[in-house]
Write an enzyme that holds these catalytic residues in place. Structure first.
Site, short mmCIF file in Angstrom:
data_model
loop_
_atom_site.label_atom_id
_atom_site.label_comp_id
_atom_site.label_asym_id
_atom_site.label_seq_id
_atom_site.Cartn_x
_atom_site.Cartn_y
_atom_site.Cartn_z
N GLU A 110 11.54 -17.56 2.71
CA GLU A 110 10.32 -16.75 2.68
C GLU A 110 9.11 -17.68 2.71
O GLU A 110 9.04 -18.64 1.95
CB GLU A 110 10.32 -15.89 1.40
CG GLU A 110 8.99 -15.27 1.00
CD GLU A 110 8.38 -14.34 2.07
OE1 GLU A 110 9.10 -13.51 2.64
OE2 GLU A 110 7.16 -14.49 2.32
N ARG A 116 4.53 -1.17 -3.83
CA ARG A 116 5.38 -2.01 -2.98
C ARG A 116 5.92 -3.21 -3.77
O ARG A 116 7.10 -3.55 -3.68
CB ARG A 116 4.55 -2.51 -1.80
CG ARG A 116 5.26 -3.34 -0.78
CD ARG A 116 4.26 -3.77 0.27
NE ARG A 116 3.73 -2.61 0.94
CZ ARG A 116 4.18 -2.15 2.11
NH1 ARG A 116 5.13 -2.80 2.75
NH2 ARG A 116 3.66 -1.09 2.66
N TYR A 138 -0.65 9.80 -3.41
CA TYR A 138 0.56 10.15 -4.17
C TYR A 138 0.71 9.21 -5.35
O TYR A 138 0.17 8.09 -5.34
CB TYR A 138 1.82 10.12 -3.29
CG TYR A 138 2.04 8.83 -2.52
CD1 TYR A 138 1.51 8.66 -1.24
CD2 TYR A 138 2.75 7.76 -3.09
CE1 TYR A 138 1.70 7.50 -0.53
CE2 TYR A 138 2.94 6.58 -2.38
CZ TYR A 138 2.41 6.45 -1.10
OH TYR A 138 2.60 5.28 -0.41
#
Ligand SMILES: Cc1cc2nc3c(=O)[nH]c(=O)nc-3n(C[C@H](O)[C@H](O)[C@H](O)COP(=O)(O)OP(=O)(O)OC[C@H]3O[C@@H](n4cnc5c(N)ncnc54)[C@H](O)[C@@H]3O)c2cc1C
Length: 375
Positions: free
Chosen positions: A33, A97, A201
């Site tokens: 990553e 997230r 939301y």
């Protein structure tokens, strides 16, 4: 070859899920990553039934339930706040997230993710070799490109269509929803206008709401999630709308802009020991809330197909089976996302049709197992 050695490029939601699914099956896998450490908070995300099924199967159900906000239906409102329609969203879980990614990463065996390793290219050969910005090289039997919209691995797999900017931007942020009306706090709401719409939301159990306003793209380029804008921009874009919405936006103090783009569907996704998943293979607009969910489905199908691969010719056949299973479905979701974007920002209250069972009812682990048995 005694089981493939797999190198995953990118520890986003797709890359970390495929790594977890492979590690659980005893496959030798490592993830590279580019980010140095934990990801930024980013934004909110709706984990739908189809993605949730996969993560629950990997044992993450309790952590997801503890963290996310359950959402059962979506209300479509006009600019004045009058409800025009509502429909079932299939056991959606609203999450930050970063929380979702944290849950998947925490479940991975220690040491499996290597941070600060930016892939700058992949060399094709007997075994693919991943080159990194720090000069290091890793070879593997299989390189999984889970490196998102601008994927380096995809560039090595073959030509792909250019990015297709949608001409719209998402202005996103979190607000404290406590004190707002229950229908706003607990459900998913979309306020629809003629060239813009806004979705809100809950993303946790303490009342935080995520909002994403989709507006005509302002001048200048927003490079990534960290492009911060003045919160008054989003308030101005929805001035005079439903008082519930303006009350929500009055609470916004940190707003980020993201310019939306996708690509036309393309194949191949695989070449000489390389394969793509998630946004690297099928970047889509966010208007079906399925980008991450489709990446999670990809991960489940690919892992099921790789579980018992013995030699390189079997690996090639399994990668072809993965592309055959996944490309038609993700192309359909890409198309539906474009259509929904046009319908939502045209003020329509019937985006994509009400029957989304084909989206939510997909059982990716079962599809992967069936494909493995056939190939
Ligand atoms: C406004 C908006 C709202 C959205 N809402 C939803 C939603 O509600 N539900 C949903 O399912 N989806 C949603 N999506 C889509 C979703 O965010 C993406 O589809 C999803 O994140 C794709 O996951 P991925 O793992 O394929 O790619 P990414 O999340 O982009 O992860 C790629 C990873 O690879 C790393 N990387 C990139 N390049 C390199 C390199 N060269 N070397 C090493 N590492 C690299 C990145 O740092 C990153 O960690 C939304 C998207 C947007 C823009």
């Amino acid at each position: 070859m005694t089981g493939p050695r797999v190198a995953v490029v990118g520890a986003g939601i797709g890359g970390s899920t495929v790594a977890l699914a492979l590690a659980r099956r005893g496959v030798d896998v490592a993830v590279y990553e580019r980010r140095p450490g934990v990801p930024p908070v980013g934004s909110g995300l709706g984990l739908a039934r189809n993605g949730r099924l996969v993560l629950t199967g990997l044992g993450l159900g309790p952590a997801l339930d503890r963290t996310g906000a359950p959402i059962t239906s979506m209300r479509l409102l006009d600019a004045a706040g009058t409800e025009r329609a509502h429909y079932d969203v299939g056991a959606l879980l609203g999450l930050r997230r970063a929380d979702l990614l944290g849950i998947v990463l925490d479940a991975l065996p220690a040491g499996l993710v290597h941070h600060g390793r930016e892939c700058v290219g992949v060399e094709v050969g007997d075994r693919p070799r991943v080159r990194f910005a720090d000069g290091s090289v890793e070879s593997a039997d299989l390189v999984v490109g889970a490196d998102g919209l601008h994927s380096r691995v995809a560039a090595a797999v073959g030509p792909r269509p250019d990015l297709a900017p949608s001409g719209t931007s998402a202005l996103r942020g979190f607000v404290d929803g406590r004190g707002l009306p229950d229908a706003v706090r607990h459900g998913q709401n979309a306020w629809l206008g003629l060239d813009r719409h806004l979705l809100a939301y809950p993303v946790d159990r303490v009342g935080t709401l995520n909002f994403a306003a989709f507006v005509p793209r302002p001048p200048g380029d927003a490079g990534d999630w960290s492009f911060r804008v003045d919160p008054d921009d989003v308030r101005a874009a929805f001035a005079g709308w439903d008082p519930d919405l303006t009350a929500l936006l009055a609470r916004a103090d940190e707003v980020y802009r993201w310019d939306l783009a996708d690509r036309d569907p393309f194949t191949p996704w695989t070449r000489a020991g390389m394969v793509l998943l998630g946004d690297a293979a099928h970047p889509m607009l966010p208007h079906m809330g399925q980008g991450a969910n489709q990446a999670i489905e990809d991960a489940a199908v690919l892992a099921a197909l790789l579980a018992d691969v013995g030699d390189r010719s079997a690996l090639t056949a399994r990668l072809a089976a993965y592309e055959r299973e996944r490309a038609p479905r993700t192309a359909r979701v890409q198309d539906g996302s474009r259509r929904n974007g046009r319908a939502f920002s045209g003020g329509s209250s019937s985006p994509g049709g009400a029957d989304l069972s084909w989206v939510y009812g997909y059982d990716a682990p079962a599809v992967g197992l069936a494909a493995a048995r056939r190939s």
